[in-house]
Design a protein around this motif. Sequence first.
Motif, PDB file in Angstrom:
ATOM      1  N   ASP A  61       0.859  -1.187   0.000  1.00  0.00           N
ATOM      2  CA  ASP A  61       0.000   0.000   0.000  1.00  0.00           C
ATOM      3  C   ASP A  61       0.892   1.233   0.000  1.00  0.00           C
ATOM      4  OD1 ASP A  61      -2.090   1.756   0.142  1.00  0.00           O
ATOM      5  OD2 ASP A  61      -2.450   1.434   2.275  1.00  0.00           O
ATOM      6  N   VAL A  62       0.829   1.997  -1.083  1.00  0.00           N
ATOM      7  CA  VAL A  62       1.721   3.146  -1.238  1.00  0.00           C
ATOM      8  C   VAL A  62       0.959   4.461  -1.402  1.00  0.00           C
ATOM      9  CG1 VAL A  62       3.640   1.815  -2.184  1.00  0.00           C
ATOM     10  CG2 VAL A  62       1.923   2.768  -3.726  1.00  0.00           C
ATOM     11  N   ASP A  63      -0.339   4.467  -1.092  1.00  0.00           N
ATOM     12  CA  ASP A  63      -1.143   5.672  -1.301  1.00  0.00           C
ATOM     13  C   ASP A  63      -0.572   6.900  -0.604  1.00  0.00           C
ATOM     14  OD1 ASP A  63      -2.884   4.373  -2.940  1.00  0.00           O
ATOM     15  OD2 ASP A  63      -4.423   4.078  -1.414  1.00  0.00           O
ATOM     16  N   GLU A  64      -0.184   6.759   0.672  1.00  0.00           N
ATOM     17  CA  GLU A  64       0.383   7.899   1.398  1.00  0.00           C
ATOM     18  C   GLU A  64       1.682   8.364   0.767  1.00  0.00           C
ATOM     19  OE1 GLU A  64       0.980   8.002   5.694  1.00  0.00           O
ATOM     20  OE2 GLU A  64      -0.974   7.029   5.908  1.00  0.00           O
ATOM     21  N   ASP A  65       2.530   7.415   0.394  1.00  0.00           N
ATOM     22  CA  ASP A  65       3.799   7.762  -0.256  1.00  0.00           C
ATOM     23  C   ASP A  65       3.560   8.489  -1.571  1.00  0.00           C
ATOM     24  OD1 ASP A  65       5.297   6.577   1.738  1.00  0.00           O
ATOM     25  OD2 ASP A  65       5.727   4.754   0.588  1.00  0.00           O
ATOM     26  N   LEU A  66       2.632   7.981  -2.364  1.00  0.00           N
ATOM     27  CA  LEU A  66       2.344   8.606  -3.651  1.00  0.00           C
ATOM     28  C   LEU A  66       1.845  10.029  -3.471  1.00  0.00           C
ATOM     29  CD1 LEU A  66       0.634   5.643  -5.514  1.00  0.00           C
ATOM     30  CD2 LEU A  66       2.850   6.666  -6.055  1.00  0.00           C
ATOM     31  N   TYR A  71       1.954  13.235  -5.918  1.00  0.00           N
ATOM     32  CA  TYR A  71       0.687  13.794  -6.357  1.00  0.00           C
ATOM     33  C   TYR A  71       0.399  15.197  -5.850  1.00  0.00           C
ATOM     34  CZ  TYR A  71      -0.118   9.178  -8.225  1.00  0.00           C
ATOM     35  OH  TYR A  71      -0.010   8.018  -8.924  1.00  0.00           O
ATOM     36  N   ARG A  72       0.868  15.550  -4.673  1.00  0.00           N
ATOM     37  CA  ARG A  72       0.648  16.936  -4.231  1.00  0.00           C
ATOM     38  C   ARG A  72       1.290  17.902  -5.216  1.00  0.00           C
ATOM     39  NH1 ARG A  72       2.084  15.780   1.945  1.00  0.00           N
ATOM     40  NH2 ARG A  72       0.155  14.724   2.479  1.00  0.00           N
ATOM     41  N   ARG A  73       2.536  17.621  -5.588  1.00  0.00           N
ATOM     42  CA  ARG A  73       3.240  18.516  -6.516  1.00  0.00           C
ATOM     43  C   ARG A  73       2.626  18.449  -7.915  1.00  0.00           C
ATOM     44  NH1 ARG A  73       4.619  23.005  -8.054  1.00  0.00           N
ATOM     45  NH2 ARG A  73       6.394  23.155  -9.427  1.00  0.00           N
ATOM     46  N   SER A  74       2.269  17.252  -8.376  1.00  0.00           N
ATOM     47  CA  SER A  74       1.682  17.165  -9.720  1.00  0.00           C
ATOM     48  C   SER A  74       0.338  17.883  -9.768  1.00  0.00           C
ATOM     49  CB  SER A  74       1.550  15.713 -10.193  1.00  0.00           C
ATOM     50  OG  SER A  74       0.537  15.022  -9.501  1.00  0.00           O
ATOM     51  N   ASP A  75      -0.433  17.858  -8.680  1.00  0.00           N
ATOM     52  CA  ASP A  75      -1.700  18.586  -8.629  1.00  0.00           C
ATOM     53  C   ASP A  75      -1.466  20.094  -8.680  1.00  0.00           C
ATOM     54  OD1 ASP A  75      -3.102  16.210  -8.500  1.00  0.00           O
ATOM     55  OD2 ASP A  75      -3.560  16.365  -6.362  1.00  0.00           O
ATOM     56  N   GLU A  76      -0.427  20.565  -7.971  1.00  0.00           N
ATOM     57  CA  GLU A  76      -0.093  21.994  -8.016  1.00  0.00           C
ATOM     58  C   GLU A  76       0.281  22.417  -9.432  1.00  0.00           C
ATOM     59  OE1 GLU A  76       3.134  22.340  -5.247  1.00  0.00           O
ATOM     60  OE2 GLU A  76       1.829  22.148  -3.494  1.00  0.00           O
ATOM     61  N   ILE A  77       1.125  21.618 -10.072  1.00  0.00           N
ATOM     62  CA  ILE A  77       1.553  21.917 -11.441  1.00  0.00           C
ATOM     63  C   ILE A  77       0.352  21.900 -12.377  1.00  0.00           C
ATOM     64  CG2 ILE A  77       2.868  21.044 -13.418  1.00  0.00           C
ATOM     65  CD1 ILE A  77       4.985  20.082 -11.371  1.00  0.00           C
ATOM     66  N   GLU A  78      -0.505  20.905 -12.210  1.00  0.00           N
ATOM     67  CA  GLU A  78      -1.694  20.797 -13.058  1.00  0.00           C
ATOM     68  C   GLU A  78      -2.570  22.033 -12.936  1.00  0.00           C
ATOM     69  OE1 GLU A  78      -5.624  17.994 -13.296  1.00  0.00           O
ATOM     70  OE2 GLU A  78      -3.723  17.020 -12.809  1.00  0.00           O
ATOM     71  N   SER A  79      -2.799  22.489 -11.725  1.00  0.00           N
ATOM     72  CA  SER A  79      -3.622  23.687 -11.521  1.00  0.00           C
ATOM     73  C   SER A  79      -2.990  24.909 -12.177  1.00  0.00           C
ATOM     74  CB  SER A  79      -3.819  23.950 -10.026  1.00  0.00           C
ATOM     75  OG  SER A  79      -4.599  22.938  -9.457  1.00  0.00           O
ATOM     76  N   GLU A  80      -1.686  25.061 -12.000  1.00  0.00           N
ATOM     77  CA  GLU A  80      -0.980  26.200 -12.591  1.00  0.00           C
ATOM     78  C   GLU A  80      -1.032  26.133 -14.118  1.00  0.00           C
ATOM     79  OE1 GLU A  80       3.458  28.255 -12.450  1.00  0.00           O
ATOM     80  OE2 GLU A  80       3.008  26.598 -11.097  1.00  0.00           O
ATOM     81  N   LEU A  81      -0.771  24.961 -14.671  1.00  0.00           N
ATOM     82  CA  LEU A  81      -0.760  24.750 -16.120  1.00  0.00           C
ATOM     83  C   LEU A  81      -2.132  25.032 -16.716  1.00  0.00           C
ATOM     84  CD1 LEU A  81       0.891  21.741 -17.852  1.00  0.00           C
ATOM     85  CD2 LEU A  81      -1.469  22.269 -18.351  1.00  0.00           C
ATOM     86  N   MET A  82      -3.182  24.511 -16.097  1.00  0.00           N
ATOM     87  CA  MET A  82      -4.528  24.676 -16.643  1.00  0.00           C
ATOM     88  C   MET A  82      -5.013  26.119 -16.543  1.00  0.00           C
ATOM     89  SD  MET A  82      -5.193  21.769 -17.944  1.00  0.00           S
ATOM     90  CE  MET A  82      -6.899  21.991 -18.424  1.00  0.00           C
ATOM     91  N   ALA A  83      -4.471  26.895 -15.613  1.00  0.00           N
ATOM     92  CA  ALA A  83      -4.886  28.287 -15.455  1.00  0.00           C
ATOM     93  C   ALA A  83      -4.265  29.209 -16.496  1.00  0.00           C
ATOM     94  CB  ALA A  83      -4.524  28.777 -14.052  1.00  0.00           C
ATOM     95  N   LEU A  84      -3.165  28.784 -17.117  1.00  0.00           N
ATOM     96  CA  LEU A  84      -2.492  29.617 -18.121  1.00  0.00           C
ATOM     97  C   LEU A  84      -3.209  29.527 -19.465  1.00  0.00           C
ATOM     98  CD1 LEU A  84       1.212  28.633 -17.352  1.00  0.00           C
ATOM     99  CD2 LEU A  84       0.120  30.843 -16.889  1.00  0.00           C
ATOM    100  N   PRO A  85      -3.263  30.621 -20.211  1.00  0.00           N
ATOM    101  CA  PRO A  85      -3.855  30.557 -21.548  1.00  0.00           C
ATOM    102  C   PRO A  85      -2.894  29.888 -22.529  1.00  0.00           C
ATOM    103  CG  PRO A  85      -3.060  32.764 -21.103  1.00  0.00           C
ATOM    104  CD  PRO A  85      -2.868  31.980 -19.834  1.00  0.00           C
ATOM    105  N   SER A  86      -3.420  29.080 -23.403  1.00  0.00           N
ATOM    106  CA  SER A  86      -2.599  28.457 -24.444  1.00  0.00           C
ATOM    107  C   SER A  86      -2.089  29.530 -25.393  1.00  0.00           C
ATOM    108  CB  SER A  86      -3.412  27.426 -25.232  1.00  0.00           C
ATOM    109  OG  SER A  86      -3.787  26.359 -24.405  1.00  0.00           O
ATOM    110  N   THR A  87      -0.827  29.413 -25.788  1.00  0.00           N
ATOM    111  CA  THR A  87      -0.260  30.367 -26.740  1.00  0.00           C
ATOM    112  C   THR A  87       0.052  29.713 -28.076  1.00  0.00           C
ATOM    113  OG1 THR A  87       1.987  29.965 -25.925  1.00  0.00           O
ATOM    114  CG2 THR A  87       0.738  31.774 -24.893  1.00  0.00           C
ATOM    115  N   CYS A  88      -0.135  28.398 -28.151  1.00  0.00           N
ATOM    116  CA  CYS A  88       0.112  27.668 -29.395  1.00  0.00           C
ATOM    117  C   CYS A  88      -0.619  26.328 -29.314  1.00  0.00           C
ATOM    118  CB  CYS A  88       1.617  27.449 -29.598  1.00  0.00           C
ATOM    119  SG  CYS A  88       2.403  26.473 -28.292  1.00  0.00           S
ATOM    120  N   ALA A  89      -0.649  25.623 -30.423  1.00  0.00           N
ATOM    121  CA  ALA A  89      -1.332  24.324 -30.462  1.00  0.00           C
ATOM    122  C   ALA A  89      -0.699  23.335 -29.496  1.00  0.00           C
ATOM    123  CB  ALA A  89      -1.320  23.773 -31.881  1.00  0.00           C
ATOM    124  N   ALA A  90       0.624  23.379 -29.343  1.00  0.00           N
ATOM    125  CA  ALA A  90       1.308  22.451 -28.434  1.00  0.00           C
ATOM    126  C   ALA A  90       0.868  22.687 -26.990  1.00  0.00           C
ATOM    127  CB  ALA A  90       2.816  22.584 -28.578  1.00  0.00           C
TER     128      ALA A  90
END
Length: 126
Positions: A61-66, A71-90
Motif C-alpha cells: 500500500d503506497v497511497d500515502e507515499d504517492l 501527487y501533491r506537486r503534480s496537482d499543483e503543477i496541473e492547476s498552474e498549467l490549466m490556469a495559463l492561456p494556451s499560446t500555441c497548439a502544443a
Amino acid sequence: MMTRRAMIASLPASTIAVGSTASSPAMARAEDDTPILRLFSQHQAILSAASVHVRAANGKDVDEDLERLFYRRSDEIESELMALPSTCAADFAAKLVVDTCSGDTFSDWETGALWKEARALTGTLK
C-alpha cells in the motif's frame, strides 16, 4: 470506478512522456519554451516517477507515499498549467493530455477548464 490517481499509477512508464517536449522532431519549434510546456514536462516526469515507484512497491500500500512524494506537486503543477492561456497548439495539446489523464478520463463540458478554453478558442462560448 477507478480514480484518476489509480489510473495514473497504473500507466506504464512508456505511456508517460518524460523530459522536454522538444525531444520530438515534430515539436522542435521556438514555441516549445512556453510556460505551459515547461510545466507539462515537469508534470509528466513526476507521473513517470510515481509509476516507477508503484511498480517498485510490488503490491504494498503506497497511497500515502504517492500523495506525499508525487501527487501533491503534480496537482499543483496541473492547476498552474490549466490556469495559463494556451499560446500555441502544443500548449493546448499539453493541456489535453493533462486534463484527460492521458486520454483515460474527460473533464466536465460545462465546468472543465480545458473545454472552457476550447470554446473560447473556437468562438463557441455559451
